[in-house]
Design an enzyme around this catalytic site. Sequence first.
Site, PDB file in Angstrom:
ATOM      1  N   ALA A  53       0.862  -1.179   0.000  1.00  0.00           N
ATOM      2  CA  ALA A  53       0.000   0.000   0.000  1.00  0.00           C
ATOM      3  C   ALA A  53       0.897   1.227   0.000  1.00  0.00           C
ATOM      4  O   ALA A  53       1.907   1.263   0.710  1.00  0.00           O
ATOM      5  CB  ALA A  53      -0.915   0.003   1.220  1.00  0.00           C
ATOM      6  N   ARG A 211      -1.782 -16.255   5.331  1.00  0.00           N
ATOM      7  CA  ARG A 211      -2.519 -15.534   4.289  1.00  0.00           C
ATOM      8  C   ARG A 211      -3.398 -16.521   3.533  1.00  0.00           C
ATOM      9  O   ARG A 211      -2.979 -17.628   3.214  1.00  0.00           O
ATOM     10  CB  ARG A 211      -1.559 -14.873   3.289  1.00  0.00           C
ATOM     11  CG  ARG A 211      -0.693 -13.789   3.873  1.00  0.00           C
ATOM     12  CD  ARG A 211      -0.110 -12.896   2.791  1.00  0.00           C
ATOM     13  NE  ARG A 211       0.660 -13.622   1.796  1.00  0.00           N
ATOM     14  CZ  ARG A 211       1.962 -13.457   1.591  1.00  0.00           C
ATOM     15  NH1 ARG A 211       2.637 -12.605   2.331  1.00  0.00           N
ATOM     16  NH2 ARG A 211       2.587 -14.135   0.658  1.00  0.00           N
TER      17      ARG A 211
END
Length: 448
Positions: A53, A211
């Site tokens: 990000a 994940r």
Amino acid sequence: MGDSSVTSKPLDVAIIGGGIVGVITALGLLRRGAHVTIYERSPSWPDNGAAFAFTGVARQCMQSLDPTILEALSHVAVRSPAKTVRYWDGFNPRTKEAAQQEETALLFETPEKDLAFWGTLRTPFLHQLAAALPKEGDVVQFGKRLTGYVDDWEEGSDKVELNFADGTTAEADVVLSPVIACDGVHSTTRKLLLGADPAAKAKYAHKMVYRALMPVDGAIAAFGTAKASVNCFHLGPDAHMVMNGAAFNVHLFVHDPDDWPDVHNSEKPSSREEVQNALQSWGPHVTELLMHLPEKVSKWAVFDMADHPAATYASGRIAVAGDAAHASSPFHGAGAGMGVEDGLVICELLADLGAGSDEVHPGQLAAALRAYSDVRIPRTQWLVESSRQVGDMYQWRYGPTGRDAARTKDEFVQRQRKIWDFDPEEMVKGARVELEKQLGVLSSRGHV
């Protein structure tokens, strides 16, 4: 006097590592007239499912480096439609209904516009950046794993020599050749630069992450439509979960008191059962969600440099940047952005010296990289330490905040502000002032 008819050669920069920060820095240098070669150890562009990000500050730096970088990001980035980022109690609610209600489960929220994250997966962004590199000139060389270098600029050598595992070497005019290493968390160049210093190796942060992608309908059943459609955090003892509603991507971070068994391999096989055991006492909405995990999952170790920060990011004409300089845990979501800031400082200082010409003395290059290091160390090492602490806040392990939502929010917002309330232009000005100081020291020692 030189022959004025001879065409001046551009500064020749070797970049070790073809990751995001390496390619971004390469594009910034190419735009400023330098000649750049990226040496990547993999046989092709690395394929990695990790997500990044980038803050508004990082995007400002991209625009200054080269507008094509920001354009590349815009093609692959996902921007949150929400006005806030919400932090929920994942542990205490005893019913799914209570877990969905703000008054019983919402701990706090922060404005999304401050950090203004644009998220992307690593591989598509890297491919967009690679497409912007020149097609001619052999800018990228694959299968090149650095094993050593020789930089004798103080003894009058006019070349930096790079040695690779395949037995080849690369040599460039030292007047034209700083080496910028962006070769990641376990940077070979950092180890070569720092030697026996404990900071040469990133350490296990005692956090691991599971994940997984899971069906959206399962997420809706566990959390409700509102939560399942946006990014949000669930906090609790010794663990926290980050949910990305777009693809329903779940990142579950767990505190690990033990040492990671293999520092050369950060991934290990795991299972849905292991994850369920780690969160078995959490709220029913979380435990229901975990039922939708695949039976086999993997877990990754988080490594950072919080325990042993590097005393310098540069030595002679060699410098490290990004994770190679200040590997961070992901809990601020700003590590990649800090690498972009690094790239801007490096590009501007080398351009000031004359990236498009060969009239730069080796000592001036060393001074520029020292200036870069001195300017970037305070901010980047603060981030590494703060990110480690934020991970503990999310997991109710940070003493000053504990489980207190109001204290956690106040502490977290204060730290966030330090990331986004930042002026890249002032950073570059400060770096130029530091460069002038370093050039003065260099001149007093007779190195110019």
